[in-house]
Design a protein around this motif. Sequence first.
Motif, PDB file in Angstrom:
ATOM      1  N   THR A 249    -121.705  52.292-112.095  1.00 33.05           N
ATOM      2  CA  THR A 249    -120.253  52.503-112.223  1.00 33.05           C
ATOM      3  C   THR A 249    -119.766  53.494-111.168  1.00 33.05           C
ATOM      4  N   THR A 250    -118.515  53.315-110.783  1.00 35.96           N
ATOM      5  CA  THR A 250    -117.857  54.343-109.962  1.00 35.96           C
ATOM      6  C   THR A 250    -116.528  54.691-110.645  1.00 35.96           C
ATOM      7  N   ALA A 251    -116.177  55.975-110.547  1.00 36.02           N
ATOM      8  CA  ALA A 251    -114.927  56.440-111.153  1.00 36.02           C
ATOM      9  C   ALA A 251    -114.274  57.449-110.221  1.00 36.02           C
ATOM     10  N   GLY A 252    -112.962  57.412-110.168  1.00 36.47           N
ATOM     11  CA  GLY A 252    -112.239  58.286-109.246  1.00 36.47           C
ATOM     12  C   GLY A 252    -112.334  59.756-109.584  1.00 36.47           C
ATOM     13  N   SER A 253    -112.304  60.084-110.881  1.00 37.08           N
ATOM     14  CA  SER A 253    -112.245  61.491-111.283  1.00 37.08           C
ATOM     15  C   SER A 253    -113.648  62.069-111.486  1.00 37.08           C
ATOM     16  N   ASP A 254    -113.688  63.384-111.651  1.00 35.20           N
ATOM     17  CA  ASP A 254    -114.987  64.009-111.948  1.00 35.20           C
ATOM     18  C   ASP A 254    -115.054  64.442-113.409  1.00 35.20           C
TER      19      ASP A 254
ATOM     20  N   GLY B 146    -115.513  48.251-101.391  1.00 33.00           N
ATOM     21  CA  GLY B 146    -115.090  49.520-101.999  1.00 33.00           C
ATOM     22  C   GLY B 146    -116.276  50.349-102.473  1.00 33.00           C
ATOM     23  N   HIS B 147    -115.980  51.327-103.298  1.00 37.55           N
ATOM     24  CA  HIS B 147    -117.022  52.254-103.768  1.00 37.55           C
ATOM     25  C   HIS B 147    -118.110  51.528-104.565  1.00 37.55           C
ATOM     26  N   THR B 148    -117.682  50.614-105.421  1.00 34.25           N
ATOM     27  CA  THR B 148    -118.658  49.930-106.277  1.00 34.25           C
ATOM     28  C   THR B 148    -119.554  49.022-105.441  1.00 34.25           C
ATOM     29  N   ALA B 149    -118.968  48.345-104.457  1.00 36.47           N
ATOM     30  CA  ALA B 149    -119.754  47.483-103.565  1.00 36.47           C
ATOM     31  C   ALA B 149    -120.764  48.322-102.778  1.00 36.47           C
TER      32      ALA B 149
ATOM     33  N   ALA C 130    -117.597  43.582-110.609  1.00 34.78           N
ATOM     34  CA  ALA C 130    -116.225  43.501-111.127  1.00 34.78           C
ATOM     35  C   ALA C 130    -115.268  44.480-110.449  1.00 34.78           C
ATOM     36  N   SER C 131    -115.320  44.522-109.116  1.00 31.46           N
ATOM     37  CA  SER C 131    -114.310  45.319-108.413  1.00 31.46           C
ATOM     38  C   SER C 131    -113.450  44.381-107.575  1.00 31.46           C
ATOM     39  N   PRO C 132    -112.150  44.661-107.478  1.00 33.55           N
ATOM     40  CA  PRO C 132    -111.303  43.825-106.607  1.00 33.55           C
ATOM     41  C   PRO C 132    -111.566  44.108-105.121  1.00 33.55           C
ATOM     42  N   HIS C 133    -112.320  45.199-104.843  1.00 34.60           N
ATOM     43  CA  HIS C 133    -112.588  45.572-103.450  1.00 34.60           C
ATOM     44  C   HIS C 133    -113.998  45.160-103.048  1.00 34.60           C
ATOM     45  N   LYS C 134    -114.086  44.228-102.112  1.00 36.93           N
ATOM     46  CA  LYS C 134    -115.416  43.717-101.726  1.00 36.93           C
ATOM     47  C   LYS C 134    -116.182  44.732-100.891  1.00 36.93           C
TER      48      LYS C 134
ATOM     49  N   PRO D   1    -116.127  49.355-111.339  1.00 32.08           N
ATOM     50  CA  PRO D   1    -115.376  50.613-111.373  1.00 32.08           C
ATOM     51  C   PRO D   1    -114.913  50.889-112.801  1.00 32.08           C
ATOM     52  N   ILE D   2    -114.569  52.132-113.056  1.00 31.49           N
ATOM     53  CA  ILE D   2    -114.015  52.508-114.363  1.00 31.49           C
ATOM     54  C   ILE D   2    -112.500  52.372-114.292  1.00 31.49           C
ATOM     55  N   TYR D   3    -111.949  51.595-115.212  1.00 33.18           N
ATOM     56  CA  TYR D   3    -110.492  51.478-115.344  1.00 33.18           C
ATOM     57  C   TYR D   3    -110.116  51.958-116.746  1.00 33.18           C
ATOM     58  N   PHE D   4    -109.293  52.982-116.835  1.00 31.59           N
ATOM     59  CA  PHE D   4    -108.886  53.537-118.133  1.00 31.59           C
ATOM     60  C   PHE D   4    -110.093  53.760-119.049  1.00 31.59           C
ATOM     61  N   ASN D   5    -111.095  54.394-118.462  1.00 28.41           N
ATOM     62  CA  ASN D   5    -112.360  54.703-119.159  1.00 28.41           C
ATOM     63  C   ASN D   5    -113.118  53.460-119.625  1.00 28.41           C
ATOM     64  N   HIS D   6    -112.742  52.299-119.143  1.00 27.37           N
ATOM     65  CA  HIS D   6    -113.388  51.061-119.580  1.00 27.37           C
ATOM     66  C   HIS D   6    -113.671  50.221-118.333  1.00 27.37           C
TER      67      HIS D   6
ATOM     68  N   ASN E 200    -115.933  60.945-109.171  1.00 30.15           N
ATOM     69  CA  ASN E 200    -115.228  61.706-108.127  1.00 30.15           C
ATOM     70  C   ASN E 200    -115.103  60.928-106.809  1.00 30.15           C
ATOM     71  N   THR E 201    -115.006  59.599-106.912  1.00 28.67           N
ATOM     72  CA  THR E 201    -114.907  58.810-105.666  1.00 28.67           C
ATOM     73  C   THR E 201    -113.577  59.052-104.946  1.00 28.67           C
ATOM     74  N   ASP E 202    -112.616  59.692-105.634  1.00 27.26           N
ATOM     75  CA  ASP E 202    -111.361  60.061-104.954  1.00 27.26           C
ATOM     76  C   ASP E 202    -111.652  61.054-103.825  1.00 27.26           C
TER      77      ASP E 202
HETATM   78  C1  LIG Z   1    -106.190  50.396-112.881  1.00 29.07           C
HETATM   79  C2  LIG Z   1    -107.083  51.558-112.539  1.00 29.07           C
HETATM   80  C3  LIG Z   1    -107.526  52.386-113.544  1.00 29.07           C
HETATM   81  C4  LIG Z   1    -108.392  53.447-113.260  1.00 29.07           C
HETATM   82  N1  LIG Z   1    -108.820  54.241-114.275  1.00 29.07           N
HETATM   83  C5  LIG Z   1    -109.640  55.285-113.994  1.00 29.07           C
HETATM   84  C6  LIG Z   1    -110.107  56.125-115.053  1.00 29.07           C
HETATM   85  O1  LIG Z   1    -109.810  55.942-116.223  1.00 29.07           O
HETATM   86  N2  LIG Z   1    -110.898  57.176-114.710  1.00 29.07           N
HETATM   87  C7  LIG Z   1    -111.263  57.443-113.413  1.00 29.07           C
HETATM   88  O2  LIG Z   1    -111.997  58.400-113.165  1.00 29.07           O
HETATM   89  N3  LIG Z   1    -110.870  56.625-112.402  1.00 29.07           N
HETATM   90  C8  LIG Z   1    -110.068  55.554-112.659  1.00 29.07           C
HETATM   91  N4  LIG Z   1    -109.669  54.720-111.645  1.00 29.07           N
HETATM   92  C9  LIG Z   1    -110.224  54.929-110.269  1.00 29.07           C
HETATM   93  C10 LIG Z   1    -111.430  54.007-109.965  1.00 29.07           C
HETATM   94  O3  LIG Z   1    -112.361  54.015-111.013  1.00 29.07           O
HETATM   95  C11 LIG Z   1    -112.151  54.461-108.689  1.00 29.07           C
HETATM   96  O4  LIG Z   1    -111.245  54.561-107.618  1.00 29.07           O
HETATM   97  C12 LIG Z   1    -113.302  53.506-108.341  1.00 29.07           C
HETATM   98  O5  LIG Z   1    -114.273  54.200-107.590  1.00 29.07           O
HETATM   99  C13 LIG Z   1    -112.802  52.282-107.571  1.00 29.07           C
HETATM  100  O6  LIG Z   1    -113.897  51.475-107.194  1.00 29.07           O
HETATM  101  P1  LIG Z   1    -113.743  50.298-106.113  1.00 29.07           P
HETATM  102  O7  LIG Z   1    -113.555  50.956-104.762  1.00 29.07           O
HETATM  103  O8  LIG Z   1    -114.993  49.515-106.190  1.00 29.07           O
HETATM  104  O9  LIG Z   1    -112.544  49.492-106.525  1.00 29.07           O
HETATM  105  C14 LIG Z   1    -108.815  53.679-111.901  1.00 29.07           C
HETATM  106  C15 LIG Z   1    -108.350  52.832-110.901  1.00 29.07           C
HETATM  107  C16 LIG Z   1    -107.486  51.785-111.193  1.00 29.07           C
HETATM  108  C17 LIG Z   1    -107.010  50.885-110.077  1.00 29.07           C
END
Ligand SMILES: Cc1cc2nc3c(=O)[nH]c(=O)nc-3n(C[C@H](O)[C@H](O)[C@H](O)COP(=O)(O)O)c2cc1C
Length: 186
Positions: free
Chosen positions: A123-128, A15-18, A9-13, A81-86, A159-161
């Motif tokens: 799961t992948t998430a941007g923050s740590d 990306g980090h999740t892939a 469920a990532s829009p990036h084929k 990926p995690i979006y808004f903690n979901h 911390n994928t950022d």
């Molecule tokens: C709409 C949106 C909401 C996000 N919400 C969060 C969040 O709540 N916490 C977080 O750590 N990262 C959040 N992120 C960052 C993504 O989880 C992170 O960049 C992820 O690794 C992206 O994976 P992808 O490369 O497979 O798309 C969000 C990104 C987007 C686009």
Amino acid sequence: MSKAVVLFASPHKDGHTAKLLDSFMNHFSLEYEYINLYDCTIRPCIDCKACARMTCPYNSDDMGIIIKKIESAEIIICATPIYFNHVPSPFKAMMDRCQQFYLRKATAGISHFEHERIGILLTTAGSDDSKVTDAVTDVFQMFFHCFETKFIEHIAKTNTDYMTDYNISQIQFDKIKKYLVKTGEY
Ligand SMILES: Cc1cc2nc3c(=O)[nH]c(=O)nc-3n(C[C@H](O)[C@H](O)[C@H](O)COP(=O)(O)O)c2cc1C
């Protein structure tokens, strides 16, 4: 070889999740079906309650295909990926449509899935933020439960950022492998 279904469920084929999914699949040789929920048409649940008495009337969208693939799998792998903690909205739409299994079981006592499966979450998430996956851990307990699925492991990369580490730890590898061996097909 175990039969798995991947719900991606990532829009990036690419990306980090892939990349995390690739790393996972390189560790385990699984025969698997891949479903990209971003490519699926899944109507939102409208709580019509028809599913208490019959099959969801909207399963003629891609949800019907997803259910069939889950039925024939032993292992369900969710990669998101995690979006808004979901989870992103295509995954949430799919989850809400799983209400059909809860309602039918609650009202008619009918269980849709005959045997227990195992479930793995990536799961992948941007923050740590240490709490960033707390909510999805609970969400996926419930989600896997509705497919008679035992949630065995969550591989969370945060911390994928700033960091790109897609390795699976030895402890997680050993734990998952133990379960795969138990399915008798690995
Ligand atoms: C709409 C949106 C909401 C996000 N919400 C969060 C969040 O709540 N916490 C977080 O750590 N990262 C959040 N992120 C960052 C993504 O989880 C992170 O960049 C992820 O690794 C992206 O994976 P992808 O490369 O497979 O798309 C969000 C990104 C987007 C686009």
